[in-house]
Design a protein around this motif. Structure first.
Motif, PDB file in Angstrom:
ATOM      1  N   UNK A  74     -60.461  14.022 -26.479  1.00 16.52           N
ATOM      2  CA  UNK A  74     -60.048  13.190 -27.611  1.00 16.52           C
ATOM      3  C   UNK A  74     -61.032  13.242 -28.776  1.00 16.52           C
ATOM      4  N   UNK A  75     -61.885  14.263 -28.784  1.00 19.66           N
ATOM      5  CA  UNK A  75     -62.838  14.405 -29.872  1.00 19.66           C
ATOM      6  C   UNK A  75     -63.988  13.412 -29.757  1.00 19.66           C
ATOM      7  N   UNK A  76     -64.810  13.389 -30.785  1.00 22.79           N
ATOM      8  CA  UNK A  76     -65.968  12.501 -30.788  1.00 22.79           C
ATOM      9  C   UNK A  76     -65.547  11.101 -31.219  1.00 22.79           C
ATOM     10  N   UNK A  77     -65.801  10.143 -30.350  1.00 28.69           N
ATOM     11  CA  UNK A  77     -65.611   8.732 -30.689  1.00 28.69           C
ATOM     12  C   UNK A  77     -67.011   8.162 -30.946  1.00 28.69           C
ATOM     13  N   UNK A  78     -67.408   8.065 -32.222  1.00 26.01           N
ATOM     14  CA  UNK A  78     -68.800   7.734 -32.545  1.00 26.01           C
ATOM     15  C   UNK A  78     -69.274   6.438 -31.899  1.00 26.01           C
ATOM     16  N   UNK A  79     -70.480   6.494 -31.360  1.00 24.48           N
ATOM     17  CA  UNK A  79     -71.096   5.294 -30.802  1.00 24.48           C
ATOM     18  C   UNK A  79     -71.702   4.495 -31.946  1.00 24.48           C
ATOM     19  N   UNK A  80     -70.974   3.485 -32.386  1.00 22.50           N
ATOM     20  CA  UNK A  80     -71.392   2.633 -33.494  1.00 22.50           C
ATOM     21  C   UNK A  80     -71.303   1.191 -33.017  1.00 22.50           C
ATOM     22  N   UNK A  81     -72.357   0.425 -33.240  1.00 17.94           N
ATOM     23  CA  UNK A  81     -72.411  -0.962 -32.776  1.00 17.94           C
ATOM     24  C   UNK A  81     -72.613  -1.888 -33.965  1.00 17.94           C
ATOM     25  N   UNK A  82     -71.732  -2.858 -34.082  1.00 20.02           N
ATOM     26  CA  UNK A  82     -71.839  -3.826 -35.179  1.00 20.02           C
ATOM     27  C   UNK A  82     -72.994  -4.779 -34.935  1.00 20.02           C
ATOM     28  N   UNK A  83     -73.701  -5.131 -36.015  1.00 20.09           N
ATOM     29  CA  UNK A  83     -74.726  -6.159 -35.920  1.00 20.09           C
ATOM     30  C   UNK A  83     -74.104  -7.546 -35.905  1.00 20.09           C
ATOM     31  N   UNK A  84     -74.940  -8.580 -35.937  1.00 17.71           N
ATOM     32  CA  UNK A  84     -74.457  -9.963 -35.857  1.00 17.71           C
ATOM     33  C   UNK A  84     -74.309 -10.604 -37.231  1.00 17.71           C
ATOM     34  N   UNK A  85     -74.451  -9.813 -38.298  1.00 15.00           N
ATOM     35  CA  UNK A  85     -74.489 -10.376 -39.649  1.00 15.00           C
ATOM     36  C   UNK A  85     -73.096 -10.707 -40.186  1.00 15.00           C
ATOM     37  N   UNK A  86     -72.256  -9.689 -40.329  1.00 10.87           N
ATOM     38  CA  UNK A  86     -70.945  -9.911 -40.929  1.00 10.87           C
ATOM     39  C   UNK A  86     -70.043 -10.784 -40.046  1.00 10.87           C
ATOM     40  N   UNK A  87     -70.228 -10.739 -38.751  1.00 11.76           N
ATOM     41  CA  UNK A  87     -69.383 -11.553 -37.868  1.00 11.76           C
ATOM     42  C   UNK A  87     -69.998 -12.913 -37.521  1.00 11.76           C
ATOM     43  N   UNK A  88     -71.117 -13.229 -38.164  1.00  8.65           N
ATOM     44  CA  UNK A  88     -71.801 -14.511 -37.939  1.00  8.65           C
ATOM     45  C   UNK A  88     -72.028 -14.760 -36.451  1.00  8.65           C
ATOM     46  N   UNK A  89     -72.716 -13.816 -35.849  1.00  9.26           N
ATOM     47  CA  UNK A  89     -73.062 -13.904 -34.418  1.00  9.26           C
ATOM     48  C   UNK A  89     -71.830 -14.031 -33.525  1.00  9.26           C
TER      49      UNK A  89
END
Length: 227
Positions: free
Chosen positions: A89-104
């Motif tokens: 299925x190709x590269x599914x980038x490993x990206x992790x959201x921080x706690x800033x935009x989602x307010x923890x």
């Protein structure tokens, strides 16, 4: 009653001074200005074959609603880590959201990441808050999200921004004074060279013991312990 000419001159001079002060107050900013900057951060040295984290960090921002940016990298030196390691299925980038935009984790957000046209070299990123809500603000270095790369060969390389923007809750651009990329030095770990200084000695053994005992955090640029 006739006023003294010296008094008139004195009054006129004082009036002019007061007007000048008022004008300066009106055109001067209320406080020291601090421009928004966005940067990539990671350990300066990484080991070939190791997975390492690159953070997108914003410094001093008001009403941030979303980020859009491409990350440009040299495929001779780096690859984006595939989160599911499934070639089909190709590269599914490993990206992790921080706690800033989602307010923890309290607020909903929307994130997308993909290699541009499925081809390595440009990672397309987008992250935003969701719905009719205000943006978030920060007054110091704050992580928006993190991307995971892997070193492929020894050498010095860079990761840079392209097609980048910050948006506020009105979908207007936020002024950014600088988008700073990062330089990464990739090396090959020697047998047991845990601290990646080019030598295998007692310092590596001490660092390994401290990590095992939990008295030393595991750094992002730690070489594998291959002894």
């Amino acid at each position: 009653m006739k006023k003294d000419s010296k008094s008139l001159r004195g009054s006129n001079g004082m009036a002019a001074l007061i007007l000048t002060i008022i004008a300066l107050i009106l055109i001067s900013p209320a406080g020291p200005a601090h421009a928004t900057t966005v940067k990539l951060t990671t350990g300066a040295q990484q080991a070939v074959g190791n997975e390492f984290r690159v953070d997108i960090v914003v410094d001093t921002v008001t009403d941030l609603y979303g980020l859009a940016a491409d990350l440009l990298y040299d495929t001779q030196f780096l690859e984006v880590v595939d989160s599911d390691a499934t070639a089909a299925n190709g590269v599914q980038p490993k990206v992790v959201e921080g706690a800033f935009l989602n307010k923890n984790g309290l607020d909903e957000t929307f994130m997308r990441s993909a290699l541009e046209d499925g081809i390595p070299g440009t990672l397309v990123l987008g992250l935003s808050r969701s719905g009719s809500v205000a943006g978030v603000s920060a007054g110091t270095d704050t992580v928006i999200l993190s991307v995971y790369f892997r070193g492929l060969k020894a050498g010095t390389t860079t990761i840079a921004f392209s097609a980048q923007a910050l948006k506020d809750s009105a979908n207007d651009d936020i002024d950014v004074s600088a988008w700073n990329g990062v330089t990464v030095v990739l090396g090959v770990c020697g047998n047991g060279d845990v601290n990646y200084d080019g030598y295998t000695n007692i310092l590596d053994a001490i660092l390994t013991l401290r990590i095992i005992l939990g008295s030393e955090p595991v750094p992002d640029d730690l070489c594998y312990v291959d002894m």
